[in-house]
Write a protein that holds these residues in place. Sequence first.
Motif, PDB file in Angstrom:
ATOM      1  N   THR A   1      36.224  51.434  42.541  1.00  0.00           N
ATOM      2  CA  THR A   1      36.125  50.756  41.372  1.00  0.00           C
ATOM      3  C   THR A   1      37.518  51.349  40.365  1.00  0.00           C
ATOM      4  O   THR A   1      37.959  50.298  39.750  1.00  0.00           O
ATOM      5  N   LYS A   2      37.850  52.614  40.378  1.00  0.00           N
ATOM      6  CA  LYS A   2      39.155  52.820  39.792  1.00  0.00           C
ATOM      7  C   LYS A   2      40.358  52.096  40.219  1.00  0.00           C
ATOM      8  O   LYS A   2      41.011  51.660  39.483  1.00  0.00           O
ATOM      9  N   ILE A   3      40.195  51.945  41.598  1.00  0.00           N
ATOM     10  CA  ILE A   3      41.449  51.292  42.261  1.00  0.00           C
ATOM     11  C   ILE A   3      41.252  49.833  41.838  1.00  0.00           C
ATOM     12  O   ILE A   3      42.435  49.273  41.298  1.00  0.00           O
ATOM     13  N   LEU A   4      40.291  49.180  41.702  1.00  0.00           N
ATOM     14  CA  LEU A   4      40.046  48.020  41.317  1.00  0.00           C
ATOM     15  C   LEU A   4      40.652  47.661  39.895  1.00  0.00           C
ATOM     16  O   LEU A   4      41.229  46.589  39.464  1.00  0.00           O
TER      17      LEU A   4
ATOM     18  N   ASN B   1      44.467  48.331  39.565  1.00  0.00           N
ATOM     19  CA  ASN B   1      45.360  47.318  40.447  1.00  0.00           C
ATOM     20  C   ASN B   1      45.000  45.931  39.940  1.00  0.00           C
ATOM     21  O   ASN B   1      43.995  45.236  40.527  1.00  0.00           O
ATOM     22  N   PRO B   2      45.836  45.176  39.221  1.00  0.00           N
ATOM     23  CA  PRO B   2      45.221  43.928  38.760  1.00  0.00           C
ATOM     24  C   PRO B   2      45.613  42.783  39.722  1.00  0.00           C
ATOM     25  O   PRO B   2      44.752  41.578  39.603  1.00  0.00           O
ATOM     26  N   GLU B   3      46.175  42.969  40.609  1.00  0.00           N
ATOM     27  CA  GLU B   3      46.449  42.228  41.998  1.00  0.00           C
ATOM     28  C   GLU B   3      45.212  41.960  42.598  1.00  0.00           C
ATOM     29  O   GLU B   3      45.026  40.794  43.522  1.00  0.00           O
ATOM     30  N   ILE B   4      44.068  42.886  42.685  1.00  0.00           N
ATOM     31  CA  ILE B   4      43.022  42.482  43.668  1.00  0.00           C
ATOM     32  C   ILE B   4      42.054  41.809  42.765  1.00  0.00           C
ATOM     33  O   ILE B   4      41.698  42.011  41.447  1.00  0.00           O
ATOM     34  N   PRO B   5      41.386  40.646  43.505  1.00  0.00           N
ATOM     35  CA  PRO B   5      40.455  39.703  42.792  1.00  0.00           C
ATOM     36  C   PRO B   5      39.455  40.541  42.201  1.00  0.00           C
ATOM     37  O   PRO B   5      38.848  41.670  42.988  1.00  0.00           O
ATOM     38  N   GLN B   6      38.547  40.188  41.404  1.00  0.00           N
ATOM     39  CA  GLN B   6      37.286  40.870  40.878  1.00  0.00           C
ATOM     40  C   GLN B   6      36.433  40.565  41.581  1.00  0.00           C
ATOM     41  O   GLN B   6      35.187  41.348  41.622  1.00  0.00           O
ATOM     42  N   GLU B   7      36.314  39.556  42.598  1.00  0.00           N
ATOM     43  CA  GLU B   7      35.171  39.392  43.384  1.00  0.00           C
ATOM     44  C   GLU B   7      34.839  40.521  44.357  1.00  0.00           C
ATOM     45  O   GLU B   7      33.640  40.720  45.056  1.00  0.00           O
ATOM     46  N   ALA B   8      36.004  41.257  44.384  1.00  0.00           N
ATOM     47  CA  ALA B   8      35.700  42.302  45.471  1.00  0.00           C
ATOM     48  C   ALA B   8      34.774  43.427  44.925  1.00  0.00           C
ATOM     49  O   ALA B   8      34.132  44.117  45.660  1.00  0.00           O
ATOM     50  N   GLN B   9      34.722  43.407  43.650  1.00  0.00           N
ATOM     51  CA  GLN B   9      33.637  44.300  42.976  1.00  0.00           C
ATOM     52  C   GLN B   9      32.253  43.878  43.556  1.00  0.00           C
ATOM     53  O   GLN B   9      31.483  44.773  43.763  1.00  0.00           O
TER      54      GLN B   9
END
Length: 819
Positions: free
Chosen positions: A168-171, A174-182
């Motif tokens: 969660t901290k990495i997400l 890092n703004p490049e990762i899409p929020q769907e990954a959460q």
Amino acid sequence: MFKANPIQLVQEDSDDLIQLINPEQDSDIKPEDLPEELSILPIKNTVLFPGVVIPITVGRQKSIKLVKKAYQGNRIIGVVAQKNSQAEEPVIDDLYRTGTVARIIKMLVLPDGNTTIIIQGKNRFTVKEFVQEEPYLTARISLQSEPVLNANNKESKALVQSLKDAATKILKLNPEIPQEAQVALDNISSMSFLVHFLSSNLNAEVSDKQKILETQNITDRGTLLLQYMLKDVQMLEIKHEIQKKVHTDIDQQQRDYFLRQQIKVLQDELGYDGPDKEVEKFRRRADTKHWTKQAAEHFNKELDKLLRINPMAAEYPVAMNYVEFMLDLPWAEYTEDDFDLKRARKVLDHDHFGLEKVKNRILEYLAVLKLKQDMKGPILCLYGPPGVGKTSLGRSIAKALQRKYVRMSLGGVHDEAEIRGHRKTYVGAMPGKILQHIKKSQSSNPVFVLDEIDKVKADFRGDPSSALLEVLDPEQNSTFGDNYLEVDYDLSKVLFIATANSLDTIHPALRDRMEIIEITGYTQEEKVEIAVKHLIPKQLKEHGLRASDVKFSKDAINKTINSYTRESGVRNLERKIGTLVRHIAKSVAMEEEYDKVIGEETVRKVLGAEVFDEELYQGNDIAGVVTGLAWTQVGGEILFVESSLSRGKGALTISGQLGDVMKESAVAALSYLKSNAEALQIDYRLFQQYDLHIHVPAGAVPKDGPSAGITMFTSLASIYTQRKVKAKLAMTGEITLRGKVLPVGGIKEKILAAKRSGIKEIVLSAKNRRDIDEIEKHYLKGLTFHYVENVEEVLKIALLKDRITVPMKFVLTDQKATA
């Protein structure tokens, strides 16, 4: 951290989607369902984990055959990671032994001929042995069992929560990762799938991911993964802090940019084409430069100043030239050295015959540079007579190192600004020639030849030798200051090679900064080899002839060397060979018949009358004539000391344009002879009733130095005793009033001069024996050396007991003493 959302990759196959969401439902493949030999698919830049779905583009022919056959069968393959991602076709030793059994979910053939497959990892396995490599890899494997995990264990729960918190901290960082990954992360309940899912998307090297895959226990696997993820979190936090610190600077830059854009719009509206386009082009070029912080700040300051100057003003082109010069300099741009020492030796041997000392020094430099690549460039000074190859040796060194080559002639340079440049405030200011040549070479580590460093002159405009002190000092030239540039420039990686004919005229402090390598003249045999291997092929090429058009006999080469060129180097020899080649070229061009072999007669016909005699030694029939050896800036020479007596009152005359030191040697020799006249059986009345004249021929040539001392003494002893001097004997050494023979310099050049002139025996000071020991044996062939400590030994060797054929008859009278 996350590279893709695996859930979105398999939306076209609903059955496989169920398996992904519920990875523990039929996630493993039983050993009995596997064939005895499993097809192995090597993959680059990633590692497949059990339960994870990834797409793979297959481009290798072997891999395409494997995938197509497996897709038509049970769709089961083995996937292993490749250690070297650069290799096109991996070898067995380049593959990891632990991999993942995978099922091909879907296969797509793309229009470009590549095949993309979507695979899901199932079980980990270990390769027992590879069975075959064609048409694709197959291997015998053993499945690795996964131990049953107690999901309610406190340690397991804590590990799962820690992994999710780190993800969660990495997400967030890092703004490049899409929020769907959460969302995907929240839907994972299985610890093993969570570990594998996060490991697959971990931003780490393949070797680190492989280490996770090879870890047996799932808890240990998760712990190792957590370590990598926490490192990633720390790096992202540091990056975030740095971005916050520079945010203010970026805002200022944006403000400046917007203001410049507004100025540009106003100028366009007014129809005024300002200098901003040129300045922007300079800024883009400056971004590619590897200069120091000091140089970058100075450049930006000068660029901002350029914007404030009216383009119509006289200062504008001056400022523009300065900015362009800064951009044209190769700041920290280096060519790569070739450390193949054997190749370097071949290059040096091919271009130059002999010169072993300087060749070995260059190879030593290359060897040390290979071991310690931040080594500072040495400052070498090649010192020797003209025509021995000092300048051309610098070009060969550049070729051996595969560096850029620049040459600067210092002959006649008398202005300090030629080295350091002018200050920008002066009209017509220019940078110094050092930086001008560095700019031309487009490299900060060229081979830089400073030619004729001994001919630098000083006048009212400064002393260039003093300016060269900083250039040629390894401790200072890393911050060389040019008056025009105004910022320090690093010259420490430049290989400076200076050349000089004489060390006497070089500033002592400058000479101290250089490593002196003496290059002496060539022997007869060496000149023949140089002519055959280098000079003749070069002249044939320059005159448009082939090797089959003409051949030089060895007698012709020896004749040219002995009778037409009497020098230490080979420059004049090359000119004479060029004359002979042009004679043949004329016959070839006019289609005349000619003798294709050049012999002695052709040499005599083309070059004319012989300039030099085969042997310069003139015999010993006349008393008072002794052969001496001298050193000059163009090599060694022989000289004759002649003495004669005539009736008079004991006057002494010295002629031959001799320097003060040489005149003092003559006076010292005469004084010692007078004090020892009785031992030499010389009547003392000779000194009172006969005038003495000492002459050294070639009277138009200035001569000086102490090395003719024993030569003059032997000449005086011969003329007063009328005894013969030993044939084909030459000598060199300084004399004292006590009759001691002191050592002198330039021994090797003097020996070569003696050999050229037919001398067979040489008398030297005993302390010069060390100089003879350092000379290669082939230089000494055919010579006999006599080492002496006092002049009595010299006379025992040089004077024969026989008197000359027609001795002089002395008429002596007794003189009465007067009160």
